[in-house]
Design a protein around this motif. Sequence first.
Motif, mmCIF file in Angstrom:
data_model
loop_
_atom_site.group_PDB
_atom_site.id
_atom_site.type_symbol
_atom_site.label_atom_id
_atom_site.label_comp_id
_atom_site.label_asym_id
_atom_site.label_seq_id
_atom_site.Cartn_x
_atom_site.Cartn_y
_atom_site.Cartn_z
ATOM 1 N N LYS A 11 36.531 31.673 53.045
ATOM 2 C CA LYS A 11 36.396 32.750 53.719
ATOM 3 C C LYS A 11 37.143 34.140 53.948
ATOM 4 N N ILE A 12 38.521 34.364 52.967
ATOM 5 C CA ILE A 12 39.126 35.001 52.932
ATOM 6 C C ILE A 12 39.514 36.202 52.141
ATOM 7 N N ALA A 13 38.370 35.858 51.018
ATOM 8 C CA ALA A 13 38.070 37.040 50.208
ATOM 9 C C ALA A 13 38.107 38.742 51.114
ATOM 10 N N ALA A 14 37.403 38.846 52.038
ATOM 11 C CA ALA A 14 37.904 40.165 52.444
ATOM 12 C C ALA A 14 39.369 40.668 53.360
ATOM 13 N N LEU A 15 40.433 39.947 53.122
ATOM 14 C CA LEU A 15 41.415 39.879 53.733
ATOM 15 C C LEU A 15 42.163 39.715 53.239
ATOM 16 N N LEU A 16 42.192 39.738 51.296
ATOM 17 C CA LEU A 16 42.724 39.826 50.437
ATOM 18 C C LEU A 16 43.629 40.689 50.519
ATOM 19 N N PRO A 17 43.939 42.138 50.482
ATOM 20 C CA PRO A 17 44.195 43.681 50.468
ATOM 21 C C PRO A 17 45.131 43.513 51.566
ATOM 22 N N TYR A 18 44.926 42.711 52.469
ATOM 23 C CA TYR A 18 46.003 42.901 53.717
ATOM 24 C C TYR A 18 47.103 41.523 53.586
ATOM 25 N N PHE A 19 46.399 41.211 53.227
ATOM 26 C CA PHE A 19 47.499 39.877 52.470
ATOM 27 C C PHE A 19 49.130 40.033 51.377
ATOM 28 N N LEU A 46 47.875 32.583 48.069
ATOM 29 C CA LEU A 46 46.941 33.147 47.527
ATOM 30 C C LEU A 46 46.383 33.302 46.034
ATOM 31 N N ILE A 47 47.441 32.870 45.137
ATOM 32 C CA ILE A 47 47.592 32.645 43.821
ATOM 33 C C ILE A 47 46.476 31.085 43.759
ATOM 34 N N GLN A 48 46.941 29.867 44.701
ATOM 35 C CA GLN A 48 46.282 28.550 43.684
ATOM 36 C C GLN A 48 44.665 28.546 44.905
ATOM 37 N N ASN A 49 44.686 29.726 45.622
ATOM 38 C CA ASN A 49 42.949 29.680 46.188
ATOM 39 C C ASN A 49 42.158 29.908 45.160
ATOM 40 N N PRO A 50 41.801 28.860 44.883
ATOM 41 C CA PRO A 50 39.791 29.363 43.463
ATOM 42 C C PRO A 50 38.950 30.095 43.827
ATOM 43 N N PHE A 51 38.697 30.472 45.518
ATOM 44 C CA PHE A 51 37.603 31.196 45.580
ATOM 45 C C PHE A 51 38.135 32.708 45.750
ATOM 46 N N LEU A 52 39.321 32.987 45.427
ATOM 47 C CA LEU A 52 39.636 34.676 45.721
ATOM 48 C C LEU A 52 40.271 35.081 43.967
ATOM 49 N N CYS A 53 39.334 35.710 44.148
ATOM 50 C CA CYS A 53 39.339 36.813 42.562
ATOM 51 C C CYS A 53 40.571 37.861 43.023
ATOM 52 N N LEU A 54 41.604 37.384 42.131
ATOM 53 C CA LEU A 54 42.681 38.140 41.848
ATOM 54 C C LEU A 54 42.845 39.510 41.791
ATOM 55 N N GLY A 55 42.005 39.923 40.299
ATOM 56 C CA GLY A 55 41.465 41.050 40.239
ATOM 57 C C GLY A 55 43.457 42.067 39.988
ATOM 58 N N SER A 56 42.796 43.270 40.291
ATOM 59 C CA SER A 56 43.998 44.369 40.617
ATOM 60 C C SER A 56 44.949 44.319 41.235
ATOM 61 N N TYR A 57 44.722 42.460 41.715
ATOM 62 C CA TYR A 57 46.097 42.663 42.534
ATOM 63 C C TYR A 57 47.125 41.893 41.659
ATOM 64 N N VAL A 58 46.905 41.613 41.032
ATOM 65 C CA VAL A 58 48.047 40.589 40.308
ATOM 66 C C VAL A 58 48.966 41.523 40.018
ATOM 67 N N ARG A 59 48.974 42.581 39.493
ATOM 68 C CA ARG A 59 49.822 43.537 39.227
ATOM 69 C C ARG A 59 50.796 43.088 40.383
#
Length: 143
Positions: A11-19, A46-59
């Motif tokens: 449930k933390i996908a919405a917080l990904l940009p902040y992390f 964050l990288i190991q969380n299977p529920f997150l789509c890192l997409g543009s945050y990888v760079r």
Amino acid sequence: VALQDLQSNSKIAALLPYFVYVVSGVKSVSHDLEQLNRLLHIARSLIQNPFLCLGSYVRSLIGSVLYCALEPLAASINPLNDHWTLRDYAAMLLSRIFWTHGDLVSGLYQQILLSLQKVLADPVRPLCSHYGAVVGLHALGWK
């Protein structure tokens, strides 16, 4: 506990940009190895969380990890600080990001190799930066 939650919470996908923003603050704490270590552990979770789509945050994550591995950190001035272990961990994390999420970003492999090669080819860079580049290349594998 917090790192385990970051690693498994769906449930933390919405917080990904902040992390990712917090992790990208490595430059502001380059004098504090403990803080840098915490930020790298957040990135790993964050990288190991299977529920997150890192997409543009990888760079952005790669940039923060490369900073920890390659830059002459303010904390490395004091010979009592073990910045070598931080660089080892950053190299391992760099490899993990690339092998698990490298397909999300085109040209990522070339970008990483170019960054590492640039540091190795620069004779003005300090030994700690060269060390970070070598362990980074080693972590990526012989291919």
